[in-house]
Design a protein around this motif. Structure first.
Motif, mmCIF file in Angstrom:
data_model
loop_
_atom_site.group_PDB
_atom_site.id
_atom_site.type_symbol
_atom_site.label_atom_id
_atom_site.label_comp_id
_atom_site.label_asym_id
_atom_site.label_seq_id
_atom_site.Cartn_x
_atom_site.Cartn_y
_atom_site.Cartn_z
ATOM 1 N N PRO A 114 0.919 -1.233 -0.050
ATOM 2 C CA PRO A 114 0.205 -0.094 -0.253
ATOM 3 C C PRO A 114 0.712 1.248 0.021
ATOM 4 O O PRO A 114 0.583 2.061 -0.942
ATOM 5 C CB PRO A 114 -0.890 -0.137 1.120
ATOM 6 N N HIS A 115 2.399 1.382 0.958
ATOM 7 C CA HIS A 115 2.918 2.338 0.900
ATOM 8 C C HIS A 115 3.240 2.579 -0.722
ATOM 9 O O HIS A 115 3.583 3.682 -0.964
ATOM 10 C CB HIS A 115 3.572 2.390 1.295
ATOM 11 N N ASP A 116 3.465 1.709 -1.280
ATOM 12 C CA ASP A 116 4.407 1.102 -2.872
ATOM 13 C C ASP A 116 2.818 2.528 -3.838
ATOM 14 O O ASP A 116 3.411 3.147 -4.228
ATOM 15 C CB ASP A 116 5.163 0.564 -3.237
ATOM 16 N N LEU A 117 2.055 1.870 -3.075
ATOM 17 C CA LEU A 117 1.192 1.977 -4.397
ATOM 18 C C LEU A 117 0.492 3.943 -3.926
ATOM 19 O O LEU A 117 0.300 4.939 -5.170
ATOM 20 C CB LEU A 117 -0.263 1.005 -4.221
ATOM 21 N N ASP A 118 0.709 3.816 -2.890
ATOM 22 C CA ASP A 118 0.281 5.503 -2.295
ATOM 23 C C ASP A 118 0.907 6.776 -2.718
ATOM 24 O O ASP A 118 1.007 7.745 -3.517
ATOM 25 C CB ASP A 118 0.469 5.196 -0.951
ATOM 26 N N ALA A 119 2.559 6.234 -3.482
ATOM 27 C CA ALA A 119 3.465 7.023 -3.784
ATOM 28 C C ALA A 119 3.070 7.061 -5.750
ATOM 29 O O ALA A 119 3.837 7.837 -5.652
ATOM 30 C CB ALA A 119 4.124 6.258 -3.817
ATOM 31 N N VAL A 120 2.559 6.340 -5.744
ATOM 32 C CA VAL A 120 2.096 6.025 -7.390
ATOM 33 C C VAL A 120 0.806 7.209 -8.018
ATOM 34 O O VAL A 120 0.354 7.833 -6.940
ATOM 35 C CB VAL A 120 1.515 4.813 -8.468
ATOM 36 N N SER A 121 1.521 7.834 -8.680
ATOM 37 C CA SER A 121 0.718 8.893 -9.240
ATOM 38 C C SER A 121 -0.733 8.842 -9.860
ATOM 39 O O SER A 121 -1.787 9.062 -9.698
ATOM 40 C CB SER A 121 0.845 10.508 -10.901
ATOM 41 N N SER A 122 -0.833 7.474 -10.960
ATOM 42 C CA SER A 122 -2.084 7.116 -11.297
ATOM 43 C C SER A 122 -2.289 5.450 -12.081
ATOM 44 O O SER A 122 -1.296 5.017 -11.709
ATOM 45 C CB SER A 122 -2.742 7.741 -12.778
ATOM 46 N N VAL A 123 -3.121 5.267 -12.426
ATOM 47 C CA VAL A 123 -3.756 3.810 -12.488
ATOM 48 C C VAL A 123 -5.019 3.616 -13.756
ATOM 49 O O VAL A 123 -5.026 4.076 -14.374
ATOM 50 C CB VAL A 123 -4.193 2.926 -11.897
ATOM 51 N N VAL A 124 -4.325 3.150 -15.197
ATOM 52 C CA VAL A 124 -5.083 2.693 -15.917
ATOM 53 C C VAL A 124 -5.554 1.213 -16.467
ATOM 54 O O VAL A 124 -4.344 0.112 -16.086
ATOM 55 C CB VAL A 124 -4.162 3.270 -17.465
ATOM 56 N N THR A 151 -6.075 -0.380 -7.669
ATOM 57 C CA THR A 151 -7.603 0.910 -8.457
ATOM 58 C C THR A 151 -8.202 1.042 -6.896
ATOM 59 O O THR A 151 -8.523 2.314 -6.949
ATOM 60 C CB THR A 151 -9.167 0.379 -9.085
ATOM 61 N N LEU A 152 -7.438 1.265 -5.810
ATOM 62 C CA LEU A 152 -8.200 1.227 -4.225
ATOM 63 C C LEU A 152 -7.349 2.598 -3.212
ATOM 64 O O LEU A 152 -7.819 3.474 -2.704
ATOM 65 C CB LEU A 152 -8.402 -0.057 -3.134
ATOM 66 N N VAL A 153 -5.505 2.035 -4.052
ATOM 67 C CA VAL A 153 -4.772 3.474 -3.666
ATOM 68 C C VAL A 153 -4.569 4.450 -4.264
ATOM 69 O O VAL A 153 -4.636 5.174 -3.418
ATOM 70 C CB VAL A 153 -3.394 2.481 -2.926
ATOM 71 N N PRO A 154 -3.715 4.144 -5.100
ATOM 72 C CA PRO A 154 -3.797 5.431 -6.075
ATOM 73 C C PRO A 154 -4.763 6.962 -6.145
ATOM 74 O O PRO A 154 -6.087 6.115 -6.211
ATOM 75 C CB PRO A 154 -3.187 4.902 -6.999
ATOM 76 N N ASP A 155 -4.363 7.858 -6.132
ATOM 77 C CA ASP A 155 -5.196 9.357 -5.796
ATOM 78 C C ASP A 155 -6.277 9.900 -7.241
ATOM 79 O O ASP A 155 -7.320 9.953 -7.125
ATOM 80 C CB ASP A 155 -4.775 10.128 -5.817
ATOM 81 N N HIS A 156 -5.569 8.833 -8.854
ATOM 82 C CA HIS A 156 -6.203 8.956 -10.155
ATOM 83 C C HIS A 156 -6.440 7.692 -11.188
ATOM 84 O O HIS A 156 -5.280 6.798 -10.647
ATOM 85 C CB HIS A 156 -5.321 9.695 -10.524
ATOM 86 N N HIS A 157 -7.628 7.280 -11.068
ATOM 87 C CA HIS A 157 -7.492 6.664 -12.031
ATOM 88 C C HIS A 157 -7.970 6.790 -13.502
ATOM 89 O O HIS A 157 -9.610 7.304 -12.805
ATOM 90 C CB HIS A 157 -8.202 5.203 -10.852
ATOM 91 N N ILE A 158 -7.950 6.253 -14.322
ATOM 92 C CA ILE A 158 -8.604 6.368 -15.989
ATOM 93 C C ILE A 158 -9.134 5.049 -16.086
ATOM 94 O O ILE A 158 -8.180 4.061 -15.725
ATOM 95 C CB ILE A 158 -7.044 6.456 -16.398
ATOM 96 N N CYS A 159 -10.492 4.705 -16.401
ATOM 97 C CA CYS A 159 -10.913 3.280 -17.047
ATOM 98 C C CYS A 159 -11.215 3.222 -17.359
ATOM 99 O O CYS A 159 -11.929 4.644 -18.116
ATOM 100 C CB CYS A 159 -12.149 3.194 -15.318
ATOM 101 N N VAL A 160 -11.006 2.588 -18.998
ATOM 102 C CA VAL A 160 -11.472 2.915 -20.243
ATOM 103 C C VAL A 160 -12.769 1.105 -20.290
ATOM 104 O O VAL A 160 -12.183 0.555 -19.863
ATOM 105 C CB VAL A 160 -10.434 1.607 -21.413
ATOM 106 N N ILE A 161 -13.920 1.451 -20.951
ATOM 107 C CA ILE A 161 -14.895 0.621 -20.928
ATOM 108 C C ILE A 161 -15.188 0.908 -22.426
ATOM 109 O O ILE A 161 -15.272 1.678 -23.456
ATOM 110 C CB ILE A 161 -16.338 1.804 -20.628
ATOM 111 N N ARG A 162 -15.112 -0.256 -22.335
ATOM 112 C CA ARG A 162 -15.580 -0.507 -24.985
ATOM 113 C C ARG A 162 -16.636 -0.795 -24.857
ATOM 114 O O ARG A 162 -17.939 -1.864 -24.133
ATOM 115 C CB ARG A 162 -14.712 -1.414 -25.611
ATOM 116 N N VAL A 163 -17.450 0.727 -25.393
ATOM 117 C CA VAL A 163 -19.100 0.430 -25.245
ATOM 118 C C VAL A 163 -20.032 -0.507 -25.803
ATOM 119 O O VAL A 163 -20.300 -0.924 -25.620
ATOM 120 C CB VAL A 163 -19.432 1.974 -26.025
#
Length: 226
Positions: A114-124, A151-163
């Motif tokens: 969790p400490h590692d993930l808290d230091a990450v800017s974003s997740v895709v 997807t719970l720890v980083p502060d920014h989540h980009i999620c791609v949805i194929r419509v």
């Protein structure tokens, strides 16, 4: 009679005419309830999803076609000032192909704390299914989504949805596509909670910012909505 005893008594009364040897699988469950509310075509369903996601304070973007996805993801990370991004093992390589090498890729591995993930800017990530009527995105830890923690720890989540194959109208339709044995995460907007004075605080139990990209033919012709 206490509350527990009252509840148990009601259950016993409801089951009074059920044979003790009967199992749940022996009796079909009546499912005549409405599965979809209203009559919508595919484009209107995607529009409803976008409206409800935005109502939950997610930031919604439209990619006219998958070919425009890498540039959009790169722009969103740049706008965020991201210096690192968590990458699930099955994320399509093309999605991050326009992201500069200066943005550090962090593979989703069991060693990440969790400490590692808290230091990450974003997740895709990708997603399993998205529900238009509720504005909900569901993740099931598939290879393009990775472990639940990323997807719970980083502060920014980009999620791609194929419509074309991931957007459904209703919760009953979504449930038919999901495996209940998998670790399911249901997301309706960025993480938010309220304190005792009802002051809203975002980012406590998940990302403070959720950005959703709708990509595919049904989003073609629509402008990017930031």
């Amino acid at each position: 009679m206490g509350s527990r005893a009252l509840v148990m008594a009601r259950i016993r009364r409801a089951l009074a005419d059920v044979p003790r040897a009967e199992t749940p699988d022996e009796v079909p469950v009546e499912r005549s309830y409405h599965r979809v509310h209203g009559d919508r075509n595919a484009a209107r369903t995607v529009d409803l999803l976008a409206e409800n996601l935005a109502d939950y304070r997610a930031i919604v973007h439209r990619a006219d076609a998958p070919s425009s996805l890498p540039a959009l993801i790169a722009r969103l990370l740049a706008d965020r000032g991201a210096t690192s991004v968590v990458v699930p093992p099955g994320l399509p390589e093309a999605w991050l192909s326009a992201v500069p090498d200066a943005v550090r890729r962090v593979p989703d591995t069991a060693e990440l704390t969790p400490h590692d993930l808290d230091a990450v800017s974003s997740v895709v990530t990708g997603c399993a299914v998205a529900i238009a009527e509720t504005g909900t995105v569901v993740l099931d830890a598939a290879p393009d989504q990775g472990r639940r923690r990323i997807t719970l720890v980083p502060d920014h989540h980009i999620c791609v949805i194929r419509v074309t194959d991931q957007v459904v109208d209703s919760v009953p339709e979504a449930l038919e596509r999901l495996d209940p044995a998998r670790p399911l995460t249901w997301i309706s907007g960025p993480s938010a909670t309220s304190d005792i004075e009802l002051d809203r605080v975002e980012g406590v139990h998940g990302p403070r910012t959720l950005e959703v990209i709708l990509t595919g033919p049904e989003s073609a012709g629509q402008s990017d909505q930031s």
